[in-house]
Every structure is written in structure tokens, then in C-alpha cells.
Design a protein around this motif. Sequence first.
Motif, PDB file in Angstrom:
ATOM      1  N   CYS A  41      35.707  63.304   1.538  1.00 17.82           N
ATOM      2  CA  CYS A  41      35.182  63.419   2.895  1.00 17.82           C
ATOM      3  C   CYS A  41      33.665  63.461   2.904  1.00 17.82           C
ATOM      4  O   CYS A  41      33.050  64.221   2.146  1.00 17.82           O
ATOM      5  CB  CYS A  41      35.702  64.692   3.553  1.00 17.82           C
ATOM      6  N   VAL A  43      31.062  64.594   5.417  1.00 18.24           N
ATOM      7  CA  VAL A  43      30.966  65.399   6.638  1.00 18.24           C
ATOM      8  C   VAL A  43      29.579  65.208   7.225  1.00 18.24           C
ATOM      9  O   VAL A  43      28.573  65.511   6.569  1.00 18.24           O
ATOM     10  CB  VAL A  43      31.246  66.886   6.334  1.00 18.24           C
ATOM     11  N   ILE A  68      33.500  66.566   0.173  1.00 14.55           N
ATOM     12  CA  ILE A  68      34.685  67.411   0.043  1.00 14.55           C
ATOM     13  C   ILE A  68      35.810  66.504  -0.415  1.00 14.55           C
ATOM     14  O   ILE A  68      36.227  65.602   0.309  1.00 14.55           O
ATOM     15  CB  ILE A  68      35.032  68.077   1.390  1.00 14.55           C
ATOM     16  N   TYR A  84      42.288  67.608   6.211  1.00 13.92           N
ATOM     17  CA  TYR A  84      42.086  68.844   6.985  1.00 13.92           C
ATOM     18  C   TYR A  84      42.247  70.066   6.083  1.00 13.92           C
ATOM     19  O   TYR A  84      41.477  71.022   6.172  1.00 13.92           O
ATOM     20  CB  TYR A  84      43.080  68.941   8.143  1.00 13.92           C
ATOM     21  N   GLU A  86      41.805  70.254   2.766  1.00 15.68           N
ATOM     22  CA  GLU A  86      40.674  70.348   1.828  1.00 15.68           C
ATOM     23  C   GLU A  86      39.426  70.887   2.534  1.00 15.68           C
ATOM     24  O   GLU A  86      38.699  71.711   1.966  1.00 15.68           O
ATOM     25  CB  GLU A  86      40.372  68.983   1.202  1.00 15.68           C
ATOM     26  N   LEU A  87      39.161  70.418   3.746  1.00 15.33           N
ATOM     27  CA  LEU A  87      37.986  70.879   4.495  1.00 15.33           C
ATOM     28  C   LEU A  87      38.067  72.379   4.765  1.00 15.33           C
ATOM     29  O   LEU A  87      37.080  73.099   4.624  1.00 15.33           O
ATOM     30  CB  LEU A  87      37.861  70.103   5.806  1.00 15.33           C
ATOM     31  N   ILE A  93      35.897  74.580   7.191  1.00 14.76           N
ATOM     32  CA  ILE A  93      35.803  73.816   8.443  1.00 14.76           C
ATOM     33  C   ILE A  93      37.210  73.605   8.991  1.00 14.76           C
ATOM     34  O   ILE A  93      38.081  73.096   8.292  1.00 14.76           O
ATOM     35  CB  ILE A  93      35.105  72.462   8.229  1.00 14.76           C
ATOM     36  N   VAL A 125      34.002  62.341   8.443  1.00 17.93           N
ATOM     37  CA  VAL A 125      34.335  63.504   9.268  1.00 17.93           C
ATOM     38  C   VAL A 125      33.087  63.829  10.076  1.00 17.93           C
ATOM     39  O   VAL A 125      32.064  64.211   9.510  1.00 17.93           O
ATOM     40  CB  VAL A 125      34.740  64.713   8.400  1.00 17.93           C
TER      41      VAL A 125
END
Length: 172
Positions: A41, A43, A68, A84, A86-87, A93, A125
Motif C-alpha cells: 500500500c 498511503v 504498508i 484493510y 494490514e493498514l 489506519i 490508499v
Amino acid sequence: MDKQSSAAYMQHIRDLTANYPRFEDGRVNYTDERVCFVLNCVVASGDQVLLTKRSSEVIAYPELINGISGFIDNPNLSIKDIAYGELAEEIGISRQHIINMKLSQPFVQIDQQLDREWHVVAILVELASTVTPRLNWENKSAAWFNLKEVPKMKLMPGFAETVEAALAMRHL
């Protein structure tokens, strides 16, 4: 990658990892596997990107800068649901912070030093505003940087390509 393509790719992963070892909870155990399916990800909020410095405790690429990331290891979840998770796990988050999430087409990165073939889905993201990350053991630090600073950093192998793939989806 749209929802239908993502579902088809997850089926592809299930088929290719059918004979891989599993953890007790059913997740794929990639520990000794050469071919690994991962997501990474990127972000972003405006012209800022959240980057982490990996902990010295992680097996692959300790002390390097990354987004991420995580293994696509749960055959019962979608790629977005794994992202989602992992974040939330790595930087705290939650879905409420996210205004947009887009998945790239998968691409392959070969790391000859580790003898690994990484099949990567880059995920853009986007957040409405920057948030203060809450770290877990996988990362020793995290901070927001201007996107123009990223090319000058000591990044995890392949992460520059991941950033490029994610940011290319920004205005689609």
C-alpha cells in the motif's frame, strides 16, 4: 484492478498456492516458498506519502523504507480486505480514514539475492488528511514525506516501482 478482476486473481492465487503449507488458522505460509503473492500500500494524502522504516526484527528487508505491505495469505478474504487488515495492524489506519482505494494489475519483481519471485499488487490508499500512525513490531518508524522526496530515499527493493504503479492510478 476492478472487483471482478480482483476476485479472479484471488482464485488464481488459491489455485497456485493450493499445495503450499498453511498456518493453523488456514493462512498460506510463504516462509520457505520462492513464489510469493503480496500487496504493498502506498498511503497518500494530497502531496504527502506515509512511509515506514522496517524493523530489524522482520526477515526480509530490515531497516529499509517501504509502504504498508503484507502477504496475500488468506484465501477467504478479498485483496482489499487483506489491505484493510494490514493498514490497521501495521499503522492503525481504519476504514473511516480512507476515501479511496485502488488496486493495480499484478506485476512481478524478482529478488535474486533472496531467491524470491514477488507477485505484487500495488494499492493506492488515499486519505482525506494525514493521520498519526500507530506502529506495531514490523516497523520501527513512520512519517509523512513530500512525494518529491521519495526518489532520493533508500527504499526497499522494488518499492519505487510500487509507488509509480500506485500513483499512476491517482487520477483514473
